[in-house]
Enzyme design. Structure first.
Site, PDB file in Angstrom:
ATOM      1  N   LYS A   1      21.437  56.773  58.451  1.00 45.84           N
ATOM      2  CA  LYS A   1      21.401  55.331  58.197  1.00 45.84           C
ATOM      3  C   LYS A   1      22.699  54.743  58.728  1.00 45.84           C
ATOM      4  O   LYS A   1      23.782  55.031  58.230  1.00 45.84           O
ATOM      5  CB  LYS A   1      21.258  55.054  56.702  1.00 45.84           C
ATOM      6  CG  LYS A   1      21.185  53.556  56.375  1.00 45.84           C
ATOM      7  CD  LYS A   1      21.011  53.340  54.883  1.00 45.84           C
ATOM      8  CE  LYS A   1      20.937  51.860  54.532  1.00 45.84           C
ATOM      9  NZ  LYS A   1      20.783  51.646  53.082  1.00 45.84           N
TER      10      LYS A   1
ATOM     11  N   LYS B   1      17.346  55.038  60.405  1.00 43.03           N
ATOM     12  CA  LYS B   1      17.381  53.601  60.155  1.00 43.03           C
ATOM     13  C   LYS B   1      18.642  53.018  60.786  1.00 43.03           C
ATOM     14  O   LYS B   1      19.730  53.545  60.518  1.00 43.03           O
ATOM     15  CB  LYS B   1      17.387  53.339  58.642  1.00 43.03           C
ATOM     16  CG  LYS B   1      17.409  51.865  58.256  1.00 43.03           C
ATOM     17  CD  LYS B   1      17.484  51.695  56.754  1.00 43.03           C
ATOM     18  CE  LYS B   1      17.509  50.213  56.383  1.00 43.03           C
ATOM     19  NZ  LYS B   1      17.636  50.001  54.929  1.00 43.03           N
TER      20      LYS B   1
END
Length: 328
Positions: free
Chosen positions: A198, A251
């Site tokens: 992320k 992400k």
């Protein structure tokens, strides 16, 4: 000399193009993120995400029902918590009668066959707006103190009926910690989809608008990854695999297609990708201004994420894309 090899022969008709198509999207590929707010009979558009709404718990049932009718069966709810309920230890996150956990339980009761992926991070419930516990003196995000909170949050979500726990906090060791908490409390069948890579991305802005969860001070760069780093994602992958993750996530997705492919090449676990709010907003805004064909651009974006190696895609386009796929 005229060419002997003519790749165009495999493109000469729609039937042949369909026959040799390498990558296909289906509604089974989609996890639909939905936003929850307090109140009754509420449906409020997110200004920075045209076409995306925040729903009260009673209205979210209708939205999920409409998505199920389109063939979408996986959902990721996120809560917008009133500021009065926030504190530095995110205590509201374990309130089984609070907005989030009660809504998860209601969704599972009304749609027992859908998969619900819950979010484990402190920021929606934190008065500091960070994913972990903030040291009041130094401002440091305290990794190990955060694990205690995240473990109890995951346990409460499992009790509410979550099928998949999604730790998005990026604290070190949280997958192993959550796995131990779940297993020791009788939830060994609840999956963990770790946000493995992320990144500290500029593409999260509209999401933070939707949940009013931006950090009150500082940023998230001390725990989210540097967008310049590729090999670091493989280190995070190895740790999550060793700690017991069932699935891994990248992400954002669209600016990190190379990371999706890199991770896919190095794991046998399912790989998911989050087509995040800013990526959605860029396409939607361009389409509303007539600069791009919105439908074609949407499907091309999703296809690129699938082609890069994603087995599943969290996307706000889920319903719109399902409509396109239904038309064939």
């Amino acid at each position: 000399m005229l060419p002997t090899h003519r790749p165009r022969r495999n493109r000469k008709s729609q039937v042949i193009r369909d026959m040799v198509q390498e990558t296909r999207l289906t509604t089974h590929d989609f996890i639909y993120p939905v936003f929850l707010i307090e109140g009754q009979n509420q449906k409020l558009e997110v200004k920075s995400m045209p076409g995306v709404y925040r729903y009260s718990a009673d209205r979210i049932i209708d939205e999920i029902g409409a998505a199920v009718d389109l063939g979408i069966n996986s959902f990721a709810p996120f809560p917008a918590i009133n500021d009065s309920l926030k504190d530095r230890l995110a205590r509201e996150s374990t309130n089984l009668n609070g907005l989030y956990l009660k809504a998860v339980a209601d969704i599972k009761r009304q749609f027992p066959d859908v998969a619900i992926m819950t979010d484990v991070a402190m920021d929606p419930y934190s008065s500091d707006g960070h994913d972990g516990v903030v040291d009041v003196d130094s401002g440091e995000i305290l990794n190990d103190a955060s694990l205690e909170v995240l473990g109890q949050m995951a346990l409460a979500q499992a009790r509410a009926g979550a099928d998949i726990i999604g730790p998005s906090d990026m604290m070190d060791g949280r997958v192993a910690w959550i796995r131990e908490v779940l297993d020791s409390n009788g939830f060994s069948n609840v999956s963990i989809m770790s946000y493995t890579a992320k990144y500290a991305s500029a593409f999260y802005g509209p999401f933070r608008d939707a949940l009013d969860s931006a950090p009150k001070k500082g940023d998230k760069k001390s725990y989210q990854m540097n967008p310049a780093n590729r090999l670091e994602a493989l280190r995070e992958l190895a740790l999550d695999e060793a700690e017991g993750a069932d699935m891994v996530m990248i992400k954002p997705a669209l600016s990190y297609l190379d990371i999706i492919r890199e991770v896919k090449n190095h794991t046998n676990l399912p790989v998911t990708a989050y087509n995040v709010s800013g990526e959605y907003a860029l396409v939607r805004a361009a389409a509303l201004n007539g600069w791009v064909d919105g439908e074609r651009t949407m499907m091309e974006v999703l296809m690129s994420i699938k082609r890069a190696g994603a087995d599943a895609i969290l996307t706000y386009f889920a319903k719109d894309a399902a409509e396109v796929l239904r038309r064939g």
